[in-house]
Design an enzyme around this catalytic site. Structure first.
Site, PDB file in Angstrom:
ATOM      1  N   GLY A 164      35.174  30.112  66.264  1.00 47.64           N
ATOM      2  CA  GLY A 164      36.221  31.070  65.554  1.00 47.64           C
ATOM      3  C   GLY A 164      37.418  30.609  65.034  1.00 47.64           C
ATOM      4  O   GLY A 164      37.972  29.720  65.697  1.00 47.64           O
ATOM      5  N   GLY A 214      40.946  32.287  65.096  1.00 45.67           N
ATOM      6  CA  GLY A 214      41.524  33.385  65.522  1.00 45.67           C
ATOM      7  C   GLY A 214      42.706  33.689  64.644  1.00 45.67           C
ATOM      8  O   GLY A 214      43.042  32.903  63.821  1.00 45.67           O
ATOM      9  N   SER A 215      43.165  34.893  64.896  1.00 40.88           N
ATOM     10  CA  SER A 215      44.467  35.406  64.242  1.00 40.88           C
ATOM     11  C   SER A 215      45.419  34.547  64.494  1.00 40.88           C
ATOM     12  O   SER A 215      46.426  34.448  63.373  1.00 40.88           O
ATOM     13  CB  SER A 215      44.785  36.742  64.328  1.00 40.88           C
ATOM     14  OG  SER A 215      44.828  36.826  65.845  1.00 40.88           O
ATOM     15  N   TYR A 216      45.573  33.784  65.684  1.00 41.71           N
ATOM     16  CA  TYR A 216      46.566  32.922  66.043  1.00 41.71           C
ATOM     17  C   TYR A 216      46.383  31.625  66.412  1.00 41.71           C
ATOM     18  O   TYR A 216      47.020  30.615  66.720  1.00 41.71           O
ATOM     19  CB  TYR A 216      47.747  33.455  66.943  1.00 41.71           C
ATOM     20  CG  TYR A 216      47.201  33.607  68.271  1.00 41.71           C
ATOM     21  CD1 TYR A 216      46.642  32.713  69.080  1.00 41.71           C
ATOM     22  CD2 TYR A 216      47.050  35.023  69.039  1.00 41.71           C
ATOM     23  CE1 TYR A 216      46.141  32.806  70.345  1.00 41.71           C
ATOM     24  CE2 TYR A 216      46.414  35.317  70.236  1.00 41.71           C
ATOM     25  CZ  TYR A 216      46.127  34.035  70.921  1.00 41.71           C
ATOM     26  OH  TYR A 216      45.444  34.163  72.162  1.00 41.71           O
ATOM     27  N   GLY A 217      45.123  31.156  65.823  1.00 41.75           N
ATOM     28  CA  GLY A 217      44.823  29.670  66.129  1.00 41.75           C
ATOM     29  C   GLY A 217      43.126  29.472  66.216  1.00 41.75           C
ATOM     30  O   GLY A 217      42.614  30.562  65.590  1.00 41.75           O
ATOM     31  N   GLU A 218      42.864  28.425  66.781  1.00 42.31           N
ATOM     32  CA  GLU A 218      41.272  28.196  66.851  1.00 42.31           C
ATOM     33  C   GLU A 218      40.544  28.505  68.103  1.00 42.31           C
ATOM     34  O   GLU A 218      41.256  28.343  69.195  1.00 42.31           O
ATOM     35  CB  GLU A 218      41.054  26.991  66.376  1.00 42.31           C
ATOM     36  CG  GLU A 218      41.455  26.328  65.044  1.00 42.31           C
ATOM     37  CD  GLU A 218      41.443  24.802  64.715  1.00 42.31           C
ATOM     38  OE1 GLU A 218      40.894  24.082  65.808  1.00 42.31           O
ATOM     39  OE2 GLU A 218      41.386  24.510  63.622  1.00 42.31           O
ATOM     40  N   ASP A 241      44.033  46.784  70.892  1.00 46.41           N
ATOM     41  CA  ASP A 241      43.157  46.487  69.631  1.00 46.41           C
ATOM     42  C   ASP A 241      41.739  46.269  69.934  1.00 46.41           C
ATOM     43  O   ASP A 241      41.040  45.653  69.715  1.00 46.41           O
ATOM     44  CB  ASP A 241      43.497  44.692  68.941  1.00 46.41           C
ATOM     45  CG  ASP A 241      43.071  44.351  67.848  1.00 46.41           C
ATOM     46  OD1 ASP A 241      42.755  45.461  67.128  1.00 46.41           O
ATOM     47  OD2 ASP A 241      42.982  43.245  67.503  1.00 46.41           O
TER      48      ASP A 241
HETATM   49  P1  ADP Z   1      41.274  36.919  67.227  1.00 45.03           P
HETATM   50  O1  ADP Z   1      40.646  38.280  66.965  1.00 45.03           O
HETATM   51  O2  ADP Z   1      42.797  36.993  67.483  1.00 45.03           O
HETATM   52  O3  ADP Z   1      41.043  35.961  66.290  1.00 45.03           O
HETATM   53  P2  ADP Z   1      39.386  36.685  69.552  1.00 45.03           P
HETATM   54  O4  ADP Z   1      39.604  36.383  70.772  1.00 45.03           O
HETATM   55  O5  ADP Z   1      38.854  38.087  69.024  1.00 45.03           O
HETATM   56  O6  ADP Z   1      40.911  36.243  68.653  1.00 45.03           O
HETATM   57  O7  ADP Z   1      38.421  35.508  69.107  1.00 45.03           O
HETATM   58  C1  ADP Z   1      37.950  35.320  67.811  1.00 45.03           C
HETATM   59  C2  ADP Z   1      36.589  35.205  67.751  1.00 45.03           C
HETATM   60  O8  ADP Z   1      35.875  34.115  68.638  1.00 45.03           O
HETATM   61  C3  ADP Z   1      35.704  36.493  68.353  1.00 45.03           C
HETATM   62  O9  ADP Z   1      35.551  37.448  67.446  1.00 45.03           O
HETATM   63  C4  ADP Z   1      34.401  35.772  68.729  1.00 45.03           C
HETATM   64  O10 ADP Z   1      33.382  35.724  67.810  1.00 45.03           O
HETATM   65  C5  ADP Z   1      34.905  34.356  69.424  1.00 45.03           C
HETATM   66  N1  ADP Z   1      35.226  34.592  70.640  1.00 45.03           N
HETATM   67  C6  ADP Z   1      36.440  34.659  71.309  1.00 45.03           C
HETATM   68  N2  ADP Z   1      36.369  34.634  72.560  1.00 45.03           N
HETATM   69  C7  ADP Z   1      35.146  34.694  73.050  1.00 45.03           C
HETATM   70  C8  ADP Z   1      34.361  34.635  74.355  1.00 45.03           C
HETATM   71  N3  ADP Z   1      35.063  34.570  75.516  1.00 45.03           N
HETATM   72  N4  ADP Z   1      33.024  34.406  73.966  1.00 45.03           N
HETATM   73  C9  ADP Z   1      32.377  34.351  72.988  1.00 45.03           C
HETATM   74  N5  ADP Z   1      33.068  34.259  71.883  1.00 45.03           N
HETATM   75  C10 ADP Z   1      34.253  34.550  71.654  1.00 45.03           C
END
Ligand code: ADP
Ligand code: MG
Length: 284
Positions: free
Chosen positions: A15, A17-21, A146
């Site tokens: 993914g 993320g909103s603030y990183g990878e 959130d």
């Molecule tokens: P943000 O929404 O700030 O980008 P997230 O923690 O929601 O950060 O992570 C972004 C994406 O990465 C999630 O929507 C999910 O698809 C994946 N992800 C994040 N944490 C996990 C985890 N613990 N297990 C599986 N997938 C995850």
């Protein structure tokens, strides 16, 4: 000085993320035969290099807060924290349990495209688990802020883990978060638009939006633009729910989506609801 590549093997990016990878990683251990070597984790990393300018002070604070909050929360329905550290390449790294089942949003999207629905038992089971996570957080005066299906993860055994505490906060009467509109538009509660502070009942609204989505596979409030969305959230009565689900479940969803936060139940009281208790007994 920790070199992140010495500690973890990066398997794949899961993914942005909103603030990183967000990466799937494998811890590197000195003893290659241990079973821990096959256990995968999720590593969220944020670039702290000021010079690159793609990270704001806000992002840094978010990530640091998420690491700090996650490290204090230990609950079967909250993503388990492993560690966090600053690495030599100047990244903040947060390591947590990997939820193989992915996020609930993707799961619901798949159901919808297959023209399937979720069973009431499944919905109530997930609902109870999110409630338990919220009760635990609220008891510690921590607000998620959130909560949405994209931030609810599933393990391979279909256990719910609430995650993404990037904007979670400790509720502090001296602080007023009302001035900033936060969260994701679809899940924003009516009080947020009238400058009222974010409280535990605001998480309860978001919970209502999540359960509504499990039932209908659609957002509770949806519109083509932000203005009409706000009008709907503030004024429109919650659309009627399908009779395929029981009256007690529909009543709970209606109570979660009350416009007046004071009229919404607490996470604790939801777990004491007769219909919910009956399901908890079934699950024991
Ligand atoms: P943000 O929404 O700030 O980008 P997230 O923690 O929601 O950060 O992570 C972004 C994406 O990465 C999630 O929507 C999910 O698809 C994946 N992800 C994040 N944490 C996990 C985890 N613990 N297990 C599986 N997938 C995850
Ligand atoms: Mg997220």
């Amino acid at each position: 000085e920790i070199n992140v590549d010495d500690k973890y093997e990066f398997l794949k990016k899961i993914g942005a993320g909103s603030y990183g990878e967000v990466w799937l990683v494998l811890p590197k251990t000195s003893s290659p035969t241990t079973s821990s070597q096959t256990k995968q984790y999720v590593l969220k990393r944020l670039d702290l290099r000021q010079s690159t300018n793609n990270t704001s002070q806000n992002d840094i604070e978010s990530a640091e807060r998420e690491a700090k909050l996650l490290s204090t929360l230990k609950h079967p329905n909250i993503v388990a924290y492993k560690e966090s550290f600053r690495s030599k390449d100047n990244f903040l790294n947060i390591v947590m349990a990997y939820c193989e089942g992915g996020d609930l949003y993707t799961r619901l999207k798949e159901k919808k495209s297959q023209k399937q629905t979720l069973s009431e038992d499944q919905i109530v089971e997930w609902f109870i688990q999110i409630c338990m996570a919220l009760q635990y957080m609220h008891e510690k005066n921590i607000l998620h802020r959130d909560l949405k299906t994209q931030n609810v993860f599933l393990t391979k055994n279909e256990i719910v883990k609430v995650g993404d505490l990037g904007i979670a906060r400790v509720l502090d009467s001296g602080n007023d978060f009302a001035t900033t509109i936060i969260g994701t538009p679809y899940y924003m509660s009516p009080e947020i638009f009238s400058q009222k502070p974010y409280g535990p009942k605001t998480d309860i609204w978001s919970l209502g939006c999540c359960v509504y989505e499990m039932v209908t596979l659609e957002h509770a409030f949806n519109a083509k633009d932000m203005n009409s969305l706000v009008v709907k959230i503030i004024r429109e009565e919650t659309p009627k729910l399908s009779k395929n689900y029981s009256q007690p479940l529909r009543d709970i969803i209606t109570s979660l989506l009350k416009k007046d936060p004071d009229q919404r139940p607490t996470a604790k009281s939801l777990l004491q609801n007769a219909y919910i208790k009956q399901h908890i007994l079934r699950l024991l």
